[in-house]
Write a protein that holds these residues in place. Structure first.
Motif, PDB file in Angstrom:
ATOM      1  N   CYS A  13     -11.737 -48.394 -49.279  1.00  0.00           N
ATOM      2  CA  CYS A  13     -12.871 -47.486 -49.083  1.00  0.00           C
ATOM      3  C   CYS A  13     -13.076 -46.663 -50.366  1.00  0.00           C
ATOM      4  N   LYS A  16     -12.478 -42.942 -49.893  1.00  0.00           N
ATOM      5  CA  LYS A  16     -11.043 -42.618 -49.836  1.00  0.00           C
ATOM      6  C   LYS A  16     -10.465 -42.573 -51.259  1.00  0.00           C
ATOM      7  N   LEU A 152     -11.286 -48.976 -40.261  1.00  0.00           N
ATOM      8  CA  LEU A 152     -10.047 -48.299 -40.634  1.00  0.00           C
ATOM      9  C   LEU A 152     -10.162 -46.781 -40.564  1.00  0.00           C
ATOM     10  N   CYS A 153     -11.382 -46.252 -40.367  1.00  0.00           N
ATOM     11  CA  CYS A 153     -11.561 -44.791 -40.343  1.00  0.00           C
ATOM     12  C   CYS A 153     -10.654 -44.131 -39.306  1.00  0.00           C
ATOM     13  N   CYS A 156      -7.299 -43.524 -40.715  1.00  0.00           N
ATOM     14  CA  CYS A 156      -7.290 -43.032 -42.102  1.00  0.00           C
ATOM     15  C   CYS A 156      -6.896 -41.553 -42.116  1.00  0.00           C
ATOM     16  N   TYR A 158      -7.983 -39.350 -43.919  1.00  0.00           N
ATOM     17  CA  TYR A 158      -9.151 -38.513 -44.192  1.00  0.00           C
ATOM     18  C   TYR A 158     -10.120 -38.458 -43.009  1.00  0.00           C
ATOM     19  N   HIS A 159      -9.730 -39.009 -41.877  1.00  0.00           N
ATOM     20  CA  HIS A 159     -10.652 -39.095 -40.739  1.00  0.00           C
ATOM     21  C   HIS A 159     -11.251 -37.746 -40.379  1.00  0.00           C
ATOM     22  N   CYS A 162     -13.679 -36.487 -43.017  1.00  0.00           N
ATOM     23  CA  CYS A 162     -14.945 -37.226 -43.088  1.00  0.00           C
ATOM     24  C   CYS A 162     -15.832 -36.988 -41.874  1.00  0.00           C
TER      25      CYS A 162
HETATM   26  S1  SF4 Z   1     -12.242 -41.827 -42.825  1.00  0.00           S
HETATM   27 FE1  SF4 Z   1     -13.467 -41.465 -44.672  1.00  0.00          FE
HETATM   28  S2  SF4 Z   1     -12.123 -41.918 -46.367  1.00  0.00           S
HETATM   29 FE2  SF4 Z   1     -11.194 -42.805 -44.564  1.00  0.00          FE
HETATM   30  S3  SF4 Z   1     -11.902 -44.920 -44.491  1.00  0.00           S
HETATM   31 FE3  SF4 Z   1     -13.343 -43.726 -43.278  1.00  0.00          FE
HETATM   32  S4  SF4 Z   1     -14.989 -43.137 -44.704  1.00  0.00           S
HETATM   33 FE4  SF4 Z   1     -13.224 -43.827 -45.919  1.00  0.00          FE
END
Ligand code: SF4
Length: 170
Positions: A13, A16, A152-153, A156, A158-159, A162
């Motif tokens: 991503c 990411k 994959l969000c 992740c 960073y979920h 984001c």
């Molecule tokens: S949560 Fe954000 S950083 Fe993570 S894969 Fe999804 S869009 Fe990319």
């Protein structure tokens, strides 16, 4: 220069990659330590004397088998990703670049009880030049790439960032 994590994130991503490379590290340090311990216990705990650690500056390879000339990379994941293959190809590429005699690499997935051999072709060598250039370009962007929902969000780190209407900092 990008490191292997950057190359892996480039394939996973672009957002990411940008967040990670611009200092927003959401991965819990204790989780990372626990993951490293798990990998050692499940893969290399009793085989460590066979492996050499190689530090190439921007890339650090933990397990290089000096006898078979193969890089070993273990993933805790229970899902195969092309990003894992790309990361391992980048390790092999960097070893070649450093003049080290390397044959290929082996990806190990203890949870899946699977392994995959990875080798570098001339096409890969050309592609890696492109990966490096594009990875660097994304890392240098002034603002983070727009959010694109991916499967994959959900897993992740960073979920929450984001999907909680946070504003991306330049
Ligand atoms: S949560 Fe954000 S950083 Fe993570 S894969 Fe999804 S869009 Fe990319």
């Amino acid at each position: 220069m990008p490191n292997a994590t950057h190359i892996s994130y480039y394939h996973l991503c672009h957002r990411k990659l940008w967040l990670f490379s611009n200092g927003l590290n959401m991965e819990n340090q204790s989780d990372l330590v626990a993951e490293g311990k798990w990998i050692h216990e499940h893969s290399y705990g009793r085989r460590s004397e066979r492996y050499k650690e190689i530090d190439l500056g921007d890339v650090k390879i933990d397990f290089f088998d000096v006898r078979t000339r193969m890089v070993h990379e273990t993933k805790k994941s229970n899902k195969r990703e092309y990003a894992h293959v790309a990361q391992l190809k980048y390790y092999i590429y960097k070893l070649e670049e450093a003049g080290i005699d390397v044959k290929g690499g082996i990806l190990e997935y203890p949870k899946l009880r699977e392994r995959e051999e990875v080798f570098l072709s001339d096409t890969d060598r050309n592609n890696i030049l492109l990966w490096v250039r594009e990875t660097q370009d994304i890392m240098n962007l002034d603002v983070c790439p727009v959010l694109e929902k991916k499967s994959l969000c959900k897993r992740c780190a960073y979920h929450d960032f984001c999907f909680s209407n946070e504003t991306c900092l330049p």
